[in-house]
Write an enzyme that holds these catalytic residues in place. Structure first.
Site, mmCIF file in Angstrom:
data_model
loop_
_atom_site.group_PDB
_atom_site.id
_atom_site.type_symbol
_atom_site.label_atom_id
_atom_site.label_comp_id
_atom_site.label_asym_id
_atom_site.label_seq_id
_atom_site.Cartn_x
_atom_site.Cartn_y
_atom_site.Cartn_z
ATOM 1 N N ARG A 95 34.483 43.107 48.994
ATOM 2 C CA ARG A 95 33.600 43.098 50.173
ATOM 3 C C ARG A 95 32.114 43.150 49.841
ATOM 4 O O ARG A 95 31.327 42.404 50.425
ATOM 5 C CB ARG A 95 33.979 44.210 51.156
ATOM 6 C CG ARG A 95 35.434 44.170 51.652
ATOM 7 C CD ARG A 95 35.899 42.794 51.984
ATOM 8 N NE ARG A 95 37.290 42.755 52.432
ATOM 9 C CZ ARG A 95 38.010 41.650 52.526
ATOM 10 N NH1 ARG A 95 37.480 40.483 52.200
ATOM 11 N NH2 ARG A 95 39.247 41.687 52.950
ATOM 12 N N SER A 175 49.563 40.815 57.527
ATOM 13 C CA SER A 175 48.142 40.687 57.273
ATOM 14 C C SER A 175 47.948 40.856 55.767
ATOM 15 O O SER A 175 48.331 41.868 55.199
ATOM 16 C CB SER A 175 47.373 41.761 58.039
ATOM 17 O OG SER A 175 46.046 41.802 57.565
HETATM 18 N N1 ARG Z 1 43.926 48.897 53.177
HETATM 19 C C1 ARG Z 1 43.296 48.163 52.144
HETATM 20 C C2 ARG Z 1 41.841 48.482 52.079
HETATM 21 O O1 ARG Z 1 41.308 48.994 53.015
HETATM 22 C C3 ARG Z 1 43.572 46.693 52.232
HETATM 23 C C4 ARG Z 1 43.012 45.979 53.399
HETATM 24 C C5 ARG Z 1 43.368 44.565 53.265
HETATM 25 N N2 ARG Z 1 43.072 43.762 54.404
HETATM 26 C C6 ARG Z 1 44.014 43.070 55.057
HETATM 27 N N3 ARG Z 1 43.624 42.269 55.998
HETATM 28 N N4 ARG Z 1 45.262 43.198 54.818
HETATM 29 O O2 ARG Z 1 41.176 48.250 51.115
#
Ligand code: ARG
Length: 399
Positions: A95, A175
């Protein structure tokens, strides 16, 4: 001039619909920005073209794989970063990199805001917006799904009605977010934390229960950074790709956990991160050989803090940067080799050696020729246990 917005574009349904949707609702021209962080899958040129077909005024693709490996994964490995002792913060690492490019492109192309495809329930919205705030505070952030009511069914309907070029081939019920450091799978039947994961969820790893020959691998580190596998020198990007291949084939790095999100929700997460888990294991073993005891102990507490900060979206924050300085300094002597066996879902270290080793055979051996002065041990223990002795006289512990 029409206002412009730079949107983090994945090529999927949500961000594809978000392009015309955002234009309609805000009047802003949308610049699509797709970043390759080793997520594999689609041809990036197709992704670029699709954004234009969906109405983007400009579409940019950046291959950031080297940058991701060197500037994000190297620090994460030096920090042995794992959230809740398990998750190697896969999504959290990508990110800040994506945000940096969003902010840079926004400045270069005269946009006053950025957009991303996150919902209002997760960590990633926080990470994008907190990172952009830390780098380019003049920019505002919009999340079409969260702020412009672009729900899934609305997106599907919109895509059909406007004949958007979206590949609806095999619509995943999950997801998913993935990059070269790992893959996160959530939602669907996984929302019941009692439901066991199924083989179908995994792409980076083979079933660890299948019988196969173990793989032995030797990783060379220089100052905390892996620089060779089995004697073949390579850069961090290739190390990660190679380890994903080797460890993935042995089913290493599968995780199943309930995770505490920054926004307060507990969520069930399935991860696979073969390279990350194997490399962190190897790296910590080399640290055991080369770091002084108190440095190693203190570093473990710093690592937890570092992973928490990055998980919480504070990559560009002051504390995280200061901790980086500490961690970098600890890595000066973390050079040498680690041999490990990859087998049945586990990466097990079987040997380590280093020119910087603090392991002293003549001190450690139980054979004759030992140079450790055992006579000093008595005096040491006398003084070490003195405070306990004094308080025991006062407190008379029950036996
Ligand atoms: N829970 C994890 C994090 O916050 C993964 C998030 C991944 N995003 C998704 N759209 N599945 O880093």
């Amino acid at each position: 001039m029409t206002e412009r917005i730079v949107m983090a574009y994945s090529g999927g349904l949500d961000t594809s619909v978000a392009i015309p949707w955002t234009k309609e609702r805000t009047g802003k021209d949308v610049i699509a920005l797709a970043i390759d962080v080793g997520q594999a899958g689609e041809d990036m040129e197709q992704v670029r073209q699709r954004a234009l077909d969906c109405g983007a005024v400009e579409s940019i693709v950046i291959d950031a794989r080297e940058e991701f490996a060197n500037d994000y994964l190297v620090p994460a490995l030096k920090a042995n970063a794992q959230y809740q002792r398990r998750y190697p913060i896969v999504s959290a690492l990508s990110r800040p990199l994506i945000s940096k490019h969003l902010a840079r492109v926004a400045r270069e192309l005269g946009a006053n805001s950025i957009a991303h495809g996150c919902t209002g329930m997760g960590n990633d919205q926080v990470r994008f917006e907190a990172a952009v705030a830390a780098l380019a505070p003049e920019l505002t952030s919009i999340a079409p799904i969260r702020d412009l009511s672009l729900t899934r069914d609305v997106a599907i309907e919109y895509a059909e009605k406007h004949k958007l070029p979206i590949r609806q081939s095999k619509k995943s019920p999950y997801s998913i977010d993935q990059n070269m450091w790992g893959r996160a799978v959530e939602t669907g039947f996984l929302e019941d934390p009692w439901n066991a994961p199924i083989e179908d969820l995994y792409e980076y790893t083979q079933d660890p229960t299948i019988e196969r020959e173990p793989t032995e691998v030797t990783i060379t580190f220089e100052q905390g950074v892996p620089v060779a596998i089995d004697g073949v020198r390579m850069n961090m990007l290739d190390v990660v790709l190679k380890m994903n291949e080797l460890a993935g084939a042995q089913g290493v790095g599968r995780l199943d956990m309930v995770e505490d999100r920054l926004v307060g929700i507990k969520s069930r997460e399935i991860y696979e991160a073969p390279a990350a888990i194997a490399l962190i294991e190897a790296h910590t073993h080399l640290e055991d050989l080369t770091l002084e005891r108190d440095v190693a102990r203190y570093k473990r507490t710093v690592e937890v803090e570092w992973a928490n900060l990055v998980y919480d979206g504070l990559w560009f924050g002051g504390l995280k940067r200061s901790l980086d300085a500490f961690i970098d300094h600890t890595q000066e002597k973390v050079s040498g080799e680690v041999r490990m066996t990859l087998h049945q879902g586990r990466a097990v270290v079987t040997g380590r050696r280093s020119a910087e080793s603090l392991y002293d055979f003549s001190l450690a051996t139980y054979d004759t020729g030992n140079t450790f002065n055992q006579d000093s041990a008595r005096g040491f223990i006398d003084i070490w246990s003195l405070p306990s002795k004094i308080s025991a006289r006062r407190d008379k512990p029950e036996l």
